[in-house]
Design a protein around this motif. Structure first.
Motif, PDB file in Angstrom:
ATOM      1  N   LYS A  20     -34.728   3.692  57.110  1.00 48.01           N
ATOM      2  CA  LYS A  20     -35.510   4.824  56.358  1.00 48.01           C
ATOM      3  C   LYS A  20     -34.812   6.000  56.495  1.00 48.01           C
ATOM      4  CE  LYS A  20     -40.005   2.764  57.410  1.00 48.01           C
ATOM      5  NZ  LYS A  20     -41.560   3.068  57.704  1.00 48.01           N
ATOM      6  N   THR A  51     -31.339   8.840  56.033  1.00 43.24           N
ATOM      7  CA  THR A  51     -30.428   8.943  54.571  1.00 43.24           C
ATOM      8  C   THR A  51     -29.211   9.542  55.120  1.00 43.24           C
ATOM      9  OG1 THR A  51     -32.522  10.004  53.704  1.00 43.24           O
ATOM     10  CG2 THR A  51     -30.557  10.418  52.710  1.00 43.24           C
ATOM     11  N   GLU A  99     -39.104   9.291  57.993  1.00 42.63           N
ATOM     12  CA  GLU A  99     -37.710   8.750  58.317  1.00 42.63           C
ATOM     13  C   GLU A  99     -37.422   8.471  59.754  1.00 42.63           C
ATOM     14  OE1 GLU A  99     -34.365  10.504  56.435  1.00 42.63           O
ATOM     15  OE2 GLU A  99     -35.069  10.356  54.379  1.00 42.63           O
ATOM     16  N   ASP A 150     -31.605   6.975  46.190  1.00 45.44           N
ATOM     17  CA  ASP A 150     -32.005   7.145  47.424  1.00 45.44           C
ATOM     18  C   ASP A 150     -33.226   6.381  47.442  1.00 45.44           C
ATOM     19  OD1 ASP A 150     -32.925   8.015  49.882  1.00 45.44           O
ATOM     20  OD2 ASP A 150     -32.626  10.099  49.488  1.00 45.44           O
ATOM     21  N   SER A 182     -34.370   5.813  50.921  1.00 45.69           N
ATOM     22  CA  SER A 182     -34.977   6.121  52.056  1.00 45.69           C
ATOM     23  C   SER A 182     -36.272   6.337  52.402  1.00 45.69           C
ATOM     24  CB  SER A 182     -34.075   7.384  52.738  1.00 45.69           C
ATOM     25  OG  SER A 182     -34.613   8.359  51.902  1.00 45.69           O
ATOM     26  N   SER A 187     -29.509   4.388  51.969  1.00 41.19           N
ATOM     27  CA  SER A 187     -30.568   5.065  52.916  1.00 41.19           C
ATOM     28  C   SER A 187     -29.483   5.692  53.821  1.00 41.19           C
ATOM     29  CB  SER A 187     -31.240   4.121  53.803  1.00 41.19           C
ATOM     30  OG  SER A 187     -30.555   3.110  54.212  1.00 41.19           O
TER      31      SER A 187
END
Length: 289
Positions: free
Chosen positions: A157, A159, A228, A84, A86, A126
């Motif tokens: 940014k 997920t 995010e 990950d 993100s 992401s």
């Protein structure tokens, strides 16, 4: 980070991860993450003496003559790291950022794999597939992966774990050992995708979190930003009711994750940024071994 800082950090992780893989996990890796022994290779026409249990019925029906599945021995494993990248990983209130802990765990797994002559590949994700590095062997390849983890700049940014798992199922045609390393802050339901992936591969989930996700300190009014989405707000941490609600949300979320992994038959561990991840990995290896 500039070039010098990156190289220094790569070197530190290299030394730590190699030491752990050789001195602690070397004897446990193979027993914890076994290959399937025999892997499907191809389909060919039935020959006298072939085992009828190996008949491939779909192909046989299509061509109206018998075909059998041919298998070959798996002499090595392929390890895929789903990392990950993100925005929520850029957070840390104690020893280091979540992103740094993710990099150290991924590096330790990678060195454990190549110590056993296995191939290692990476999927950075992401809410999209940011980068795919095909599986290869060798220390130089692992150092390249570590450098990418430390210096990678994702396009998004946000997920989407579901998309990353579906990509794994699509790109990896043969059985592999897959590690999903994330804080698992995602809005999408990934249970169905994870179930399908774990039927084809051996998937393990590794959750990395910061202790403040579990409990807020009593420090008064603070400004918080969603890394995010960029959304900003103020919260008053002196309010006991707010702190209790925050902890209750964490407990509820962890229980939901636990249920998802249990239904998918996926092993998982949870590691805080202020904890020694070695102990968590050892527990995972012992459980599987």
């Amino acid at each position: 980070m500039d070039e010098k800082e990156i190289l220094t950090k790569v070197r530190k992780i290299d030394i730590k991860a190699r030491g752990l893989s050789r001195n602690i996990f070397a004897g446990q890796w193979r027993s914890a993450f076994k290959g399937r022994g025999m892997a499907f290779a191809e389909v060919r026409e039935y020959q006298y003496g072939d085992d009828v249990r190996d008949i491939e019925w779909n192909v046989t029906a299509r061509y109206n003559r018998p075909f059998v599945k041919v298998f070959e021995e798996e002499r090595e494993m392929t390890v895929m790291l789903l990392v990950d990248v993100s925005g929520s990983l850029d957070f840390g209130t104690t020893r280091q950022m979540k992103r740094d802990t993710v990099a150290e765990i991924a590096a330790t797994l990678a060195f454990s794999a190549i110590t056993n002559n296995d191939k290692v590949g990476v999927i950075f994700f992401s809410d999209r597939i940011e980068k795919y590095i095909p599986a290869k062997k060798g220390r130089r390849h692992i150092l390249y992966i570590i450098r990418e983890m430390l210096d990678f700049k994702p396009v998004s940014k946000k997920t989407d774990i579901k998309q990353a798992i579906e990509y794994l199922t699509k790109v990896m045609r043969r059985h592999c050992n897959a590690f999903v390393i994330s804080d698992f802050y995602a809005q999408q339901d990934f249970q169905h995708a994870l179930t399908i992936a774990n039927e084809k591969h051996d998937v393990v989930a590794l959750q990395v979190y910061d202790p403040r996700a579990k409990m807020l300190p009593d420090i008064g009014l603070i400004k918080v930003v969603d890394s995010e989405t960029g959304h900003e707000t103020y919260i008053d941490t002196s309010m006991k009711k707010l702190r209790l609600a925050h902890t209750a949300y964490w407990i509820r979320r962890e229980e939901e994750l636990r249920n998802v992994f249990a239904k998918c038959n996926v092993d998982w561990i949870s590691v805080a940024t202020n904890e020694n991840f070695v102990q968590a990995l050892k527990l995972l290896f012992d459980k599987r071994g």
